[in-house]
Design a protein around this motif. Sequence first.
Motif, short mmCIF file in Angstrom:
data_model
loop_
_atom_site.label_atom_id
_atom_site.label_comp_id
_atom_site.label_asym_id
_atom_site.label_seq_id
_atom_site.Cartn_x
_atom_site.Cartn_y
_atom_site.Cartn_z
N GLU A 1 16.95 27.68 62.51
CA GLU A 1 16.55 28.96 61.95
C GLU A 1 17.26 29.28 60.63
OE1 GLU A 1 14.17 30.82 63.20
OE2 GLU A 1 13.85 29.31 64.77
N ARG A 2 18.13 28.40 60.21
CA ARG A 2 18.90 28.68 58.98
C ARG A 2 18.01 28.58 57.74
NH1 ARG A 2 24.57 28.56 59.01
NH2 ARG A 2 25.51 28.17 61.06
N VAL A 3 16.91 27.84 57.82
CA VAL A 3 16.04 27.68 56.66
C VAL A 3 14.62 28.08 57.00
CG1 VAL A 3 17.44 25.84 55.66
CG2 VAL A 3 15.53 25.26 57.18
N LYS A 4 13.90 28.48 55.96
CA LYS A 4 12.49 28.83 56.10
C LYS A 4 11.72 28.04 55.05
CE LYS A 4 9.31 32.76 56.00
NZ LYS A 4 9.17 34.23 55.77
N PHE A 5 10.57 27.48 55.46
CA PHE A 5 9.77 26.70 54.52
C PHE A 5 8.32 26.66 54.98
CE2 PHE A 5 11.02 23.80 57.83
CZ PHE A 5 9.94 22.96 58.01
N ASN A 6 7.43 26.37 54.05
CA ASN A 6 6.03 26.17 54.35
C ASN A 6 5.68 24.70 54.16
OD1 ASN A 6 5.39 28.93 54.87
ND2 ASN A 6 5.39 29.30 52.66
N LYS A 7 4.87 24.17 55.05
CA LYS A 7 4.44 22.78 54.90
C LYS A 7 3.49 22.70 53.71
CE LYS A 7 3.33 20.34 58.54
NZ LYS A 7 2.55 19.77 59.68
N PRO A 8 3.84 21.93 52.68
CA PRO A 8 2.99 21.88 51.49
C PRO A 8 1.72 21.08 51.74
CG PRO A 8 4.79 20.32 51.27
CD PRO A 8 5.05 21.08 52.54
N SER A 9 0.67 21.44 51.01
CA SER A 9 -0.61 20.74 51.15
C SER A 9 -0.62 19.43 50.37
CB SER A 9 -1.75 21.63 50.66
OG SER A 9 -1.58 21.94 49.28
N GLY A 10 0.40 19.21 49.58
CA GLY A 10 0.48 17.99 48.78
C GLY A 10 1.85 17.84 48.17
N ASP B 1 2.33 15.73 40.57
CA ASP B 1 2.00 15.36 41.96
C ASP B 1 0.54 15.57 42.33
OD1 ASP B 1 4.44 14.37 42.64
OD2 ASP B 1 5.08 16.04 43.88
N TYR B 2 -0.36 15.57 41.34
CA TYR B 2 -1.77 15.82 41.65
C TYR B 2 -2.33 14.77 42.62
CZ TYR B 2 -6.72 16.85 41.05
OH TYR B 2 -8.03 17.18 41.28
N ASP B 3 -1.95 13.52 42.46
CA ASP B 3 -2.51 12.45 43.29
C ASP B 3 -2.13 12.59 44.76
OD1 ASP B 3 -3.96 11.09 41.38
OD2 ASP B 3 -2.27 9.84 40.77
N PHE B 4 -1.02 13.29 45.03
CA PHE B 4 -0.53 13.37 46.41
C PHE B 4 -1.05 14.65 47.07
CE2 PHE B 4 2.69 11.08 43.89
CZ PHE B 4 2.56 9.84 44.47
N GLN B 5 -2.32 14.63 47.46
CA GLN B 5 -2.96 15.76 48.13
C GLN B 5 -3.41 15.30 49.51
OE1 GLN B 5 -5.27 18.57 45.80
NE2 GLN B 5 -5.17 17.20 44.03
N TYR B 6 -2.98 16.05 50.54
CA TYR B 6 -3.21 15.63 51.91
C TYR B 6 -4.36 16.36 52.59
CZ TYR B 6 1.54 14.17 50.84
OH TYR B 6 2.64 13.63 50.21
N GLU B 7 -4.83 17.44 52.00
CA GLU B 7 -5.94 18.19 52.60
C GLU B 7 -7.26 17.70 52.02
OE1 GLU B 7 -4.94 19.98 54.94
OE2 GLU B 7 -2.82 19.98 54.43
N LYS B 8 -8.33 17.92 52.76
CA LYS B 8 -9.65 17.45 52.31
C LYS B 8 -10.16 18.26 51.12
CE LYS B 8 -11.14 15.60 56.78
NZ LYS B 8 -12.16 15.65 57.86
N SER B 9 -9.82 19.55 51.07
CA SER B 9 -10.28 20.39 49.95
C SER B 9 -9.38 20.16 48.74
CB SER B 9 -10.25 21.86 50.35
OG SER B 9 -8.95 22.23 50.77
N THR B 10 -9.95 19.63 47.67
CA THR B 10 -9.19 19.31 46.47
C THR B 10 -9.38 20.42 45.44
OG1 THR B 10 -9.47 16.94 46.83
CG2 THR B 10 -8.86 17.65 44.61
#
Length: 492
Positions: free
Chosen positions: A414-423, A307-316
């Motif tokens: 509240e049943r699940v916990k997750f972090n929004k991925p950067s990519g 999934d390297y190509d799928f990066q949503y943040e400006k810092s690569t």
Amino acid sequence: MSSPVNIPFLSFISLDREAKTPIYLQLAQQLINAIQRGYLVPGAKMPGSRKLSELLSLHRKTVIAAYEDLHHQGWIAIEPNKGAFVMDNKTKMVERPYDALVSLGNYPTQTGYSFKQSNLLDNPFEESNCTYQWNDGLPDVRLTQFNQLSGLYSASLKRKGTAKKMSNNQASIYFKEQLSNYLNSSRGLHISKDNLLITRSTEMSLYIISQLIISAGDVVIVGELGLFTANMIFQSAKANLQTIPVDGQGIDVDALELKLTSTKIKAVYITPHHHYPTTVTLSAKRRVKLLQLAQEYGFVIIEDDYDYDFQYEKSTIMPLASADLNGMVIYTGTFGKSLAPSFSTGFVVAPKNLISEMQKYLGLLDRHGDVIMQQVLGEMIAEGDIHRHLKKSLKVYMERRDNCCELIAKHLGERVKFNKPSGGLGLWLNWQAPISLLQMAKFCTQKGLFIPKNILYQNRNFTAIRLGFGHLTMEEMEKSLEIMGEYLSSLP
């Protein structure tokens, strides 16, 4: 010698009138099989064409045509005023017991010999006809510009020089030149075409790598949670697969260092950009230390740019291969993953001496490859088409990531916990209280939502799901999570 009247032809002749193969050829083929299997012994007299046509409910000319074909092939001899006979070839004639004959229209259901079987390679993927389906993070083929791709492919196929490129591998050389330029600019590498191996997929790449660097019993380190297809490949190479923990900064390199004090390690397999399945990124500190340990202890780092190509943040974040000065990293991935699956291709980046040896294995598995597709992909890089397509796709996938996060909060709360991925194209959901994921999957299937087992992770210590959002529209996500929410509402 058996009388043709006593031979039970109907027990082993089965003709399919709906098949494309002419009836007379079907009859000839099955009579040949009968001779080969001993149902019709050498020297046996064949029934007359009129008699066999009546027995099989065929036109007499069909039987005559079959007999003539057998005669020309040398299976039977036709003697005037005597009839047709199975060729003798001076073989001792043996009467055949016909009480256990099997139709020659059927293919054997099992082999008559033993062979190696492995549960390790059982297909881990499931399929379903449900309206809605989750997966582990696949692109949406509906975003592929098929008209453009088909036009490029057709134009390349029609060029006068195509035949020459197919015969002397020029297309592969051209694609390697373009791909090396692309990887240098997007990954910070410093490679040439001689540092590239082109394969059909990442799985093929890993298979070839494992054949070269892994011997039976070699220790290969993977994450405690990891990419199951890669694990299957290493285990099939008879590697001793051992795990180390994965936390919010990726694989635990300190745990790896501790293991190195007592264990000789051959290779470490990582997906550092977006770890599979947890989506976390390997921290810069751990990247540096991992490279230092590889140089000190001499193990190979197999870096999969999942999934390297799928990066949503400006810092690569650059791959480890871009900082490798000692030839300890084998870098592998998929080019064109944002396109339709048939338009993507695998690649391996490594020092020239390893690539040369890998090319030998590739020559056995896939000598020519898809040279037309490689030409098309090379042109897409040269013309900037791949960059434009990826830019458009990233905008859509980032919106879908954000939408999916909002819908999870809405329906699962509240049943699940997750972090929004950067990519990447997947989310890692940790359940705060254990539930039966298999029971939830069963409930959802009845409601038209398919949840495959390969995205479910559950043991005594955690309950988690990897949800791929890339292939779903906003409406499809809404309905899918709504069904999961229904199940949660039904729990006590």
